[in-house]
Design an enzyme around this catalytic site. Structure first.
Site, PDB file in Angstrom:
ATOM      1  N   HIS A   1       7.499 -26.783   0.838  1.00  0.00           N
ATOM      2  CA  HIS A   1       6.819 -27.863   0.136  1.00  0.00           C
ATOM      3  C   HIS A   1       5.712 -27.326  -0.758  1.00  0.00           C
ATOM      4  O   HIS A   1       4.790 -28.048  -1.113  1.00  0.00           O
ATOM      5  CB  HIS A   1       6.273 -28.869   1.158  1.00  0.00           C
ATOM      6  CG  HIS A   1       7.365 -29.409   2.028  1.00  0.00           C
ATOM      7  ND1 HIS A   1       8.142 -30.494   1.656  1.00  0.00           N
ATOM      8  CD2 HIS A   1       7.859 -28.961   3.210  1.00  0.00           C
ATOM      9  CE1 HIS A   1       9.053 -30.704   2.599  1.00  0.00           C
ATOM     10  NE2 HIS A   1       8.909 -29.795   3.543  1.00  0.00           N
TER      11      HIS A   1
ATOM     12  N   GLU B   1       0.824  -1.208   0.000  1.00  0.00           N
ATOM     13  CA  GLU B   1       0.000   0.000   0.000  1.00  0.00           C
ATOM     14  C   GLU B   1       0.861   1.262   0.000  1.00  0.00           C
ATOM     15  O   GLU B   1       0.454   2.303  -0.507  1.00  0.00           O
ATOM     16  CB  GLU B   1      -0.910  -0.023   1.240  1.00  0.00           C
ATOM     17  CG  GLU B   1      -2.257   0.625   1.013  1.00  0.00           C
ATOM     18  CD  GLU B   1      -3.244   0.287   2.111  1.00  0.00           C
ATOM     19  OE1 GLU B   1      -3.744  -0.854   2.128  1.00  0.00           O
ATOM     20  OE2 GLU B   1      -3.514   1.147   2.961  1.00  0.00           O
TER      21      GLU B   1
ATOM     22  N   LYS C   1     -13.065   2.209  -1.584  1.00  0.00           N
ATOM     23  CA  LYS C   1     -13.976   2.561  -0.488  1.00  0.00           C
ATOM     24  C   LYS C   1     -15.142   3.391  -1.027  1.00  0.00           C
ATOM     25  O   LYS C   1     -16.300   3.161  -0.697  1.00  0.00           O
ATOM     26  CB  LYS C   1     -13.241   3.375   0.590  1.00  0.00           C
ATOM     27  CG  LYS C   1     -12.305   2.564   1.485  1.00  0.00           C
ATOM     28  CD  LYS C   1     -11.758   3.442   2.621  1.00  0.00           C
ATOM     29  CE  LYS C   1     -10.815   2.676   3.529  1.00  0.00           C
ATOM     30  NZ  LYS C   1     -10.360   3.426   4.695  1.00  0.00           N
TER      31      LYS C   1
HETATM   32  O1  PA5 Z   1      -3.091   2.008   5.935  1.00  0.00           O
HETATM   33  C1  PA5 Z   1      -4.198   2.512   5.839  1.00  0.00           C
HETATM   34  O2  PA5 Z   1      -4.413   3.716   6.115  1.00  0.00           O
HETATM   35  C2  PA5 Z   1      -5.419   1.690   5.442  1.00  0.00           C
HETATM   36  O3  PA5 Z   1      -5.106   0.450   4.954  1.00  0.00           O
HETATM   37  C3  PA5 Z   1      -6.352   1.566   6.633  1.00  0.00           C
HETATM   38  O4  PA5 Z   1      -5.701   0.913   7.682  1.00  0.00           O
HETATM   39  C4  PA5 Z   1      -7.631   0.789   6.294  1.00  0.00           C
HETATM   40  O5  PA5 Z   1      -8.170   1.211   5.088  1.00  0.00           O
HETATM   41  C5  PA5 Z   1      -8.657   0.996   7.414  1.00  0.00           C
HETATM   42  O6  PA5 Z   1      -8.914   2.357   7.572  1.00  0.00           O
HETATM   43  P1  PA5 Z   1      -9.563   2.951   8.875  1.00  0.00           P
HETATM   44  O7  PA5 Z   1      -8.628   2.750  10.019  1.00  0.00           O
HETATM   45  O8  PA5 Z   1      -9.769   4.387   8.574  1.00  0.00           O
HETATM   46  O9  PA5 Z   1     -10.856   2.230   9.089  1.00  0.00           O
END
Ligand code: PA5
Length: 476
Positions: free
Chosen positions: A331, A302, A445
């Protein structure tokens, strides 16, 4: 105590990195040449300086300092939950789930939930994470609401998955206990002032913990997002912060070669840019570290999976993380890692001393092909298999490196988390991208909001409908 002494002091429990096998001098033509590494030196030094200069905006790097002030509140709440509850359920996804899962798996007993509170002194821990309806229904089958505390964790306070989980849990709790007692069963971890949870928490007077500004989901394990669930599981969160502090201290070393996070970032970026390593495998040889690979996959994917318009061309960045477990995946995947294409790096994580020793007994001493194992331990076997696999991968010319933990405990885990977070920040800087946003995730989202009728997303819904109307041709 000056920084140097502090860094040196805990050397017995320092994690170490061996990157010899990334180099062409060891693995041959598909490795990084000493000249390439040398040529990278200046770029690495600038990346280090740039990350240091942005320290004020990278609040995750200071959590081991800033969260000390919250430790007593977190520990007090954890104590209350341990006393009150037999089940602790985290509602959250992404960074709000992967960190808590990884830390609990690493430190708590591997069958924590099966041992029961009488043995562990802690409630069973569940992290809901996915919204598979069968998963939620199955959870509700095994928890008694009277003895359950939920912790909803979402920085934005709007993620559909988490809000749906929250709605389900809150309805059940309100029906059973009414508004007055909701606070006994629901704890909130969210932004200080933004998002829907702030108002909900106020309305029901819920205990609230704050995700600090400048700390994104995947960098949030060392704030209440991860610290509260860990403390509830009886994990020494102060030692985790100490470990993070040590790694940060090590990584402030002015010498590029002595900064492990910078060196790891440099090696991965060189492997990507010069050797087509589009895949990065993380392969811990310890079940306790299995979910560290999941947490790392989000952090790396990410943060670095980005695009950028430069000179009229769209440039794409990132390296696909692959989660692997030693020895299980020997394996399953190692055949590909030895004889397959030169499109990957492999990072092994080894553990020198396991917390338990299991001896392999003498049973079939009359069968030498089996009895050679007897008298050894599973500890020796798993480490021998790691070293053997490193050898096989190296001999086949594939770049690999090893991160070695003296043992798995809160202190070494804190180091590992900080190491990977810093590595990611340096890699983002080296690639010239923003490692801290996630526009692609936000797009998904928003499309979900549109599909489920959230006000304000009508245009997005039209866009989606237009797309699916065009896409009916190749459906079989
Ligand atoms: O790293 C990030 O910001 C995202 O992956 C969030 O952790 C994830 O989308 C969840 O978001 P939130 O904590 O706002 O619910």
């Amino acid at each position: 105590m000056n920084e140097k002494t502090k860094c040196a002091e805990s050397s017995a429990l320092r994690i170490r990195i061996d990157y010899n096998n990334m180099l062409s001098t060891v693995v041959g033509e598909h490795g990084i040449s000493p000249a390439e590494l040398e040529a990278m030196h200046e770029r690495l030094a600038s990346a280090r300086d740039a990350v240091d200069a942005k320290r004020d905006s990278m609040r995750w790097r200071d959590l081991y300092i800033t969260e000390r002030a919250n430790l007593s509140a977190i520990l007090e709440m954890a104590e209350f939950v341990r006393y009150r509850a037999e089940n602790f359920v985290v509602l959250g996804i992404g960074g709000s789930a992967l960190g808590p899962i990884a830390v609990q798996q690493a430190i708590a007993h591997l069958h924590h939930n099966d041992l029961g509170k009488a043995v562990t002194g802690c409630p069973r821990i569940f992290v809901e994470d996915n919204i598979d309806p069968e998963r939620m229904a199955a959870l509700l089958d095994v928890i008694d609401l009277d003895k359950t505390v939920f912790n909803v964790i979402t920085k934005s306070g709007s993620t559909s998955e988490t809000m749906a989980q929250l709605l389900i849990a809150t309805k059940l709790l309100l029906d059973r206990f009414g508004e007055k007692d909701l606070r006994e069963h629901l704890i909130v971890t969210t932004d200080k002032e933004k998002g829907n949870l702030v108002g909900i928490a106020k309305k029901y007077d819920l205990h609230t913990f704050v995700v600090p500004d400048g700390v994104g989901g995947r960098f949030s394990e060392l704030c209440p997002v991860g610290l509260l669930p860990a403390a509830v599981a009886g994990i020494d969160i102060s030692a985790m912060l100490d470990g993070a502090e040590l790694m940060d201290c090590i990584c402030t070393n002015a010498e590029v070669e002595k900064n492990p996070a910078l060196m790891l970032a440099g090696l991965e970026v060189l492997a990507m840019e010069k050797h087509g390593a589009n895949i990065g495998v993380l392969m811990p040889y310890a079940d306790s570290l299995k979910y560290i690979a999941d947490w790392y996959a989000q952090l790396w994917a990410e943060s670095l999976g980005k695009k950028k318009l430069e000179g009229g061309r769209m440039l794409r960045f990132g390296q696909t993380p692959v989660k692997s477990l030693g020895v299980t995946d020997q394996h399953s995947q190692v055949q590909l890692y030895t004889d397959g294409p030169f499109d990957k790096t492999i990072t092994f994580i080894g553990v020198e001393r396991f917390r338990r020793t299991v001896e392999i007994p003498h049973v079939f001493d009359d069968i030498p092909a089996v009895s050679f194992l007897s008298g050894h331990t599973l500890n020796e076997l798993i480490n021998a298999e790691r070293i053997a696999t490193e050898h096989a991968v190296t001999a086949s010319g594939h770049m690999n490196k090893t991160i070695l933990l003296p043992e798995v405990n809160e202190f070494t885990l804190g180091q590992l988390l900080m190491l990977f977070e810093l590595q990611t920040a340096y890699a983002g800087e080296l690639l010239g991208i923003d490692a801290f946003d996630q526009p692609g995730v936000e797009e998904g989202k928003n499309a979900t909001y549109a599909l489920l009728g959230k006000p304000g997303y009508e245009d997005k819904l039209k866009e989606l409908q237009g797309r699916s109307a065009k896409n009916d041709k190749y459906v079989i």
